[in-house]
Enzyme design. Sequence first.
Site, PDB file in Angstrom:
ATOM      1  N   ASP A 185     -19.362   7.157  27.425  1.00 41.07           N
ATOM      2  CA  ASP A 185     -19.633   7.735  28.743  1.00 41.07           C
ATOM      3  C   ASP A 185     -18.346   7.950  29.532  1.00 41.07           C
ATOM      4  OD1 ASP A 185     -22.377   8.411  29.275  1.00 41.07           O
ATOM      5  OD2 ASP A 185     -22.868   6.295  29.058  1.00 41.07           O
TER       6      ASP A 185
ATOM      7  N   HIS B 118     -23.240   6.608  34.560  1.00 38.85           N
ATOM      8  CA  HIS B 118     -23.724   5.907  33.355  1.00 38.85           C
ATOM      9  C   HIS B 118     -22.735   4.819  32.945  1.00 38.85           C
ATOM     10  CE1 HIS B 118     -26.028   9.817  32.020  1.00 38.85           C
ATOM     11  NE2 HIS B 118     -26.492   9.312  33.137  1.00 38.85           N
TER      12      HIS B 118
ATOM     13  N   TYR C  29     -23.406   0.305  32.915  1.00 37.17           N
ATOM     14  CA  TYR C  29     -23.291  -0.758  31.908  1.00 37.17           C
ATOM     15  C   TYR C  29     -22.598  -1.976  32.506  1.00 37.17           C
ATOM     16  CZ  TYR C  29     -24.670   2.886  28.676  1.00 37.17           C
ATOM     17  OH  TYR C  29     -25.361   3.877  28.058  1.00 37.17           O
TER      18      TYR C  29
END
Lengths: 158, 324
Positions: free
Chosen positions: B72, B106, B110
């Site tokens: 990402d 994105h 995480y």
Amino acid sequence: MSGDIAVDERTTSPATANTTNSSLIYFSSVSGYTKRFMEKLGLDAAKIPLYASEPELLATEPYVLVLPTYGGEKGERSILPQVIRFLNNEGNRQLLRGVIGAGNTNFGTTYCLAADKISAKCSVPVLYRFELMGTSEDVTRVRQGLEEFWTPQSQSQP
Amino acid sequence: MTDQVKLQHHVEAINWNRIQDEKDVEVWNRLVNNFWLPEKIPLSNDVQSWNTLTEDEKLLTMRVFTGLTLLDTLQGTVGAVSLIPDALTPHEEAVYTNIAFMESVHAKSYSSIFSTLASTKEIDEAFRWSLENVNLQKKASIIEAYYYGEDPLKRKIASTLLESFLFYSGFYLPMYWSSRAKLTNTADLIRLIIRDEAVHGYYIGYKFQKNLEGLSEERKTELKDYTFELLYELYENEVQYTHDLYDSVGLSEDVKKFLHYNANKALMNLGYEAMFPSSVTDVNPAILSALSPNADENHDFFSGSGSSYVIGKAVNTEDEDWDF
């Protein structure tokens, strides 16, 4: 809207209707994935017009509708207005026998939602679902499925 | 630098009232409506579930998410941005800026998962692993080379393969946990990412096909051959990466089916036929249903027992402009 677009609409000749006796009718946007699936299927099929300026499509025989799903997270506007306009015609609606949905499982709960919605609203079965432009297995299964579906025995079921 | 700015070319102001390609507006609206932030997901509800995982399972999960973070990051800072100079319309440029930003969301999400579930030490170790894992670094560097390369169409191919194929060795795991009622809030967040990647892959693949229009057959063949070569190269590496990660928990074969299934979808996004036969794309139904509850084959007439006459569930249709 800018003025010249309004002029364009006024100068467009009034839309007439095209009739079809095809047993498959589909909708596909400019990206054309559903159209690609229909080409691979190789069966006679009619396309719901993309633009309001095109002649309206009128079904004359029972048919199966193939369509992709659009719209947002909660499934709003999942059916494009072109398809709604087509089904708002009572004659078209009465000849609808089943729906095949195109979609992408990445969209989770809205995968093939347009097919589900039409199935519920018009009380016809969802016959099949496939992703994007379909694999060769999808093509085979839809060909076989449609063949069986249109046999007199299948059609006499409640 | 010259002393004066020469006005030999003009900077064009984007006019959203003059649309050349309706897909630009459609996808822009779709992406804006899909916008989300990780803060909206109650990740802390997964802490209890996290503590039921074995040490191997925790390590695997940390590594998978660091791998996804790396991809990402690459797509947000290099990939989507590298597509801007070759956009066909100013609105296409705007869509790429949206895609680039979402990839950064994105990547950041995480970190939200990590900070909720793991210790600083575990997080640092996972990031170190992502720098040292040969197969992870290799997949990122293969793609990165094309982003810095000369061919704008190859950039779109590489970008679509990243969006629609390379993420899935990682996405498998949260779907697996979700199917076992574990880390379900984390899975909800990942589903939002999966949905976004589908729109990105669809759009970049669509623009690739628009670019192909009018090219010579020779060039089209070159690009098609290139797509399949790159996919093979990435696939071989992906299989190695899958074994690296999943052998410890015995899931590698199941993950590979998911890879084949998604490789086919990546090819279709580029307008090419699926490559893997159905005998190797039969994804575990539990994984498929974690991805989409409607993907179950029993829902449709052709695949069902034959006698079932399935009518769609009553779904709200009030938002549509029906006359009946």
